[in-house]
Design a protein around this motif. Structure first.
Motif, mmCIF file in Angstrom:
data_model
loop_
_atom_site.group_PDB
_atom_site.id
_atom_site.type_symbol
_atom_site.label_atom_id
_atom_site.label_comp_id
_atom_site.label_asym_id
_atom_site.label_seq_id
_atom_site.Cartn_x
_atom_site.Cartn_y
_atom_site.Cartn_z
ATOM 1 N N CYS A 241 16.153 38.107 3.417
ATOM 2 C CA CYS A 241 15.205 37.947 3.994
ATOM 3 C C CYS A 241 14.823 36.556 5.050
ATOM 4 N N PHE B 120 16.696 37.893 -1.398
ATOM 5 C CA PHE B 120 14.908 36.802 -0.756
ATOM 6 C C PHE B 120 16.075 35.559 0.417
ATOM 7 N N CYS C 49 10.459 42.670 -7.394
ATOM 8 C CA CYS C 49 12.412 42.251 -7.790
ATOM 9 C C CYS C 49 12.512 41.528 -8.995
ATOM 10 N N CYS D 257 9.138 38.168 2.278
ATOM 11 C CA CYS D 257 9.576 37.877 1.404
ATOM 12 C C CYS D 257 9.543 37.434 0.095
ATOM 13 N N THR E 180 13.622 47.669 -5.150
ATOM 14 C CA THR E 180 13.025 46.309 -4.220
ATOM 15 C C THR E 180 14.170 46.326 -3.259
ATOM 16 N N PHE F 215 8.668 35.095 -11.320
ATOM 17 C CA PHE F 215 9.462 34.604 -10.169
ATOM 18 C C PHE F 215 9.248 33.080 -10.430
ATOM 19 N N ALA G 126 13.344 45.314 0.965
ATOM 20 C CA ALA G 126 13.280 44.110 1.270
ATOM 21 C C ALA G 126 14.204 44.391 3.325
ATOM 22 N N CYS H 253 18.197 39.583 -6.158
ATOM 23 C CA CYS H 253 16.542 39.904 -6.305
ATOM 24 C C CYS H 253 17.355 38.276 -5.245
ATOM 25 N N ASN H 254 17.700 37.374 -5.765
ATOM 26 C CA ASN H 254 17.600 35.609 -5.053
ATOM 27 C C ASN H 254 18.090 36.252 -3.915
ATOM 28 N N ALA I 220 10.293 38.933 -3.375
ATOM 29 C CA ALA I 220 11.346 38.685 -4.464
ATOM 30 C C ALA I 220 10.398 38.455 -5.942
#
Length: 91
Positions: free
Chosen positions: A78, A75, A46, A39, A10, A54, A14, A71-72, A43
């Motif tokens: 991105c 994000f 992910c 994006c 992931t 999410f 991204a 992941c955050n 997220a």
């Protein structure tokens, strides 16, 4: 081990999305909106790979869970990259 592999895939996706948005976006606000949507989709995927939904996870849980923190972070990177698309000329 599988969750780590999914997060890695992931994260790579991204990064690919980041380059796609920053290199080929030439439509101004419309391109930025598409980039932001991409994006968010990454997220969501992910977070799902890590077993969470999410938008429903408290910040303390995100910080305490390494996969969610990654992941955050991806994000955020991105979303920041999409700002370049916002200032591109509109044809």
């Amino acid at each position: 081990m599988m969750a780590t592999t999914m997060v890695t895939k992931t994260a790579l996706f991204a990064i690919l999305l980041f380059y796609m948005c920053s290199i080929s976006a030439e439509a101004g606000p419309a391109a930025a909106g598409v980039c932001y949507a991409g994006c968010a989709a990454v997220a969501v995927a992910c977070f799902a790979a890590a077993g969470f939904t999410f938008g429903t996870v408290p910040g303390a849980v995100i910080v305490a869970t390494p996969a969610l923190a990654a992941c955050n972070s991806a994000f955020g990177v991105c979303e920041a990259a999409c700002m370049a698309a916002l200032f591109m000329p509109t044809p």
